[in-house]
Enzyme design. Structure first.
Site, PDB file in Angstrom:
ATOM      1  N   SER A  34       0.847  -1.189   0.000  1.00  0.00           N
ATOM      2  CA  SER A  34       0.000   0.000   0.000  1.00  0.00           C
ATOM      3  C   SER A  34       0.884   1.241   0.000  1.00  0.00           C
ATOM      4  O   SER A  34       2.112   1.147  -0.028  1.00  0.00           O
ATOM      5  CB  SER A  34      -0.908   0.008   1.240  1.00  0.00           C
ATOM      6  N   LYS A  35       0.248   2.399   0.066  1.00  0.00           N
ATOM      7  CA  LYS A  35       0.994   3.657  -0.001  1.00  0.00           C
ATOM      8  C   LYS A  35       2.009   3.806   1.127  1.00  0.00           C
ATOM      9  O   LYS A  35       3.024   4.466   0.980  1.00  0.00           O
ATOM     10  CB  LYS A  35       0.015   4.840   0.029  1.00  0.00           C
TER      11      LYS A  35
END
Length: 479
Positions: free
Chosen positions: A250-251
């Site tokens: 994810s980010k």
């Protein structure tokens, strides 16, 4: 049921794959790997690769995300033979097929209200039954056929959907587990699962490579294909990519969008090589050229297990490609970073020379651009730690002597610069480090650089001599 395909398909093409991202976000690492696997499989089999933009999610799809996907594919050099096709431009086609399915009893209009569906779901959950539509409207016709309604696919109620996944092996789903899914909404727009089926059929897709999150969609799509009398593609569902910490990527793990890797200074060859190894391998081989990937790739060798992203490994590969690819080729990518960092690289050595000199030292092109600044621009300060060690009063004599010898160099070559440094050390009866280290700091402003004969050659005679003189004055002032 026979509906003519809209695409003039070459009957000699035995394999046709597709990459079909949704433009609700940027092209992320998982999507890029799926695209790469799909592209490689097509190329390995002398087939064709289709790019399709699945933009039916009108609320979340954006032109910016679409552009980022196209940029990412182009940067990765994953060229396509057909496309890009946009689902939003094909609504007439989808609705044509849906209308014919209704006529043939393969789909039906459903007029149930939201309230009725919610009540049905609650009753089923209370009875510990799997929530599903009860086919209330399958045989009923309302007084007003134009009343608000959706269209549902009439899914088989008996038997199972069985398919041999190229990665996971045989998968079987009972039709009793599947619902009569909605294929057209109340507003007349077709739904994702239906659009995908028509697209894959029209575009002659023979192999569908996609993420494991689509496994639940596959039996539904196969049933629609069967109802249409369309051929069933081979499906291959690849596992997800995890972050270094074992959690879903994810980010928070840093660069997730593909173009972020370009911005961070990676070459497309490095990212492609890294991505192909995230779930696929050929013996113990780590480094694959584009040609080797095409020659060796097969879906059967793709792992069912999730892969963990390792940034250090990517950096190692990136440095390998910086060092081994043609410097003129790497220089084209370095140029973007020079521009991005505001460095006027017209006033100095060719960028290919910078690649050759700094390739052993820099893991990324972003780092290389930053580290090369002194070849093109004057610096305003010296590294403080290096000053304390190398700019003592005794450094003046070797710098002055070296300056004399460099001034006398008619031919500004690496060999002549090296000889001037040697002669300075010999005549002053000091070690080479007593000459080289102050010289390095004077010319680069730093205690770290490539060999000083090469560095001074690329900086240029006039600039080198001016910086040595400036350093002498600095030492005189500060000692």
């Amino acid at each position: 049921m026979k509906i003519e395909t809209l695409f003039p398909l070459d009957p000699n093409v035995k394999v046709r794959t597709r990459f079909a991202p949704s433009p609700t976000g940027y092209l992320h690492v998982g999507g890029a790997r799926t695209a790469l696997y799909s592209w490689l499989y097509a190329k390995h089999n002398q087939g064709e690769f289709v790019l399709r933009i699945e933009d039916t999610d009108l609320e979340r799809s954006t032109p910016e995300a679409t552009q980022a996907i196209l940029e990412g594919m182009e940067w990765l050099n994953l060229e396509w033979e057909h496309g890009p096709y946009y689902q939003t431009k094909r609504f007439d086609r989808y609705n044509q097929v849906i209308d014919q399915m209704i006529e043939q009893g393969l789909a039906y209009r459903c007029y149930c209200s939201k309230e009725r569906l919610e009540t049905l779901r609650t009753e089923q959950e209370n009875n510990k039954e799997k929530p599903r539509y009860d086919r209330h409207c399958v045989h009923s016709t309302p007084e007003d056929i134009n009343a608000p309604h959706v269209v549902r696919f009439k899914n088989p109620t008996e038997g199972s959907v069985i398919f041999d996944d190229a990665v996971r092996g045989r998968i079987e789903i009972s039709n009793s587990e599947l619902d009569d899914l909605i294929i057209r909404r109340t507003d007349g727009s077709p739904t994702y699962n239906f659009c995908v089926v028509v697209d894959d059929w029209d575009m002659g897709i023979t192999h569908v490579v996609r993420g494991e999150d689509h496994i639940n969609n596959t039996p539904r799509q196969i049933n629609i294909l069967k109802a249409l009398g369309a051929p069933i593609p081979v499906y291959a569902h690849v596992s997800m990519i995890l972050g270094d910490d074992g959690q879903k990527l994810s980010k928070r793990h840093g660069a997730v969008g593909v173009m972020q890797y370009r911005d961070d200074g990676y070459l497309p060859e490095a990212l492609n090589n890294y991505l192909v190894r995230l779930g696929w391998g050929h013996g113990d081989q780590e480094i694959f050229s584009r040609e080797e990937m095409i020659e060796l790739f097969n879906l059967e060798a793709v792992s069912k297990s999730a892969s963990a992203f390792n940034t250090e490994k990517l950096q190692w590969l990136n440095q390998h490609y910086i060092r081994t690819l043609d410097p003129n080729y790497v220089a084209k990518y370095l140029e973007w970073h020079m521009q991005h960092q505001g460095i006027n690289y017209s006033n100095g050595p060719a960028l290919a020379e910078i690649v050759s000199v700094l390739g052993e030292r820099c893991k990324t092109l972003k780092e290389m651009a930053s580290a090369s600044r002194y070849f093109f621009e004057e610096f305003t300060a010296y590294d403080e730690k290096a000053v304390a060690k190398n700019f003592k009063a005794e450094a003046i004599a070797p710098l002055a002597k070296l300056s004399e010898k460099l001034t006398a160099c008619n031919d500004w070559t690496v060999e002549n610069i090296h000889e001037a440094m040697n002669q300075t050390a010999q005549e002053l009866e000091i070690g080479m480090g007593k000459v080289g280290m102050p010289f390095r700091l004077a010319v680069t402003g730093s205690g770290q650089s490539p060999s000083m004969d090469i560095t001074a050659k690329l900086v240029g005679k006039e600039r080198t001599l001016a910086r040595v003189q400036k350093a002498i004055e600095f030492i005189q002032t500060h000692n």
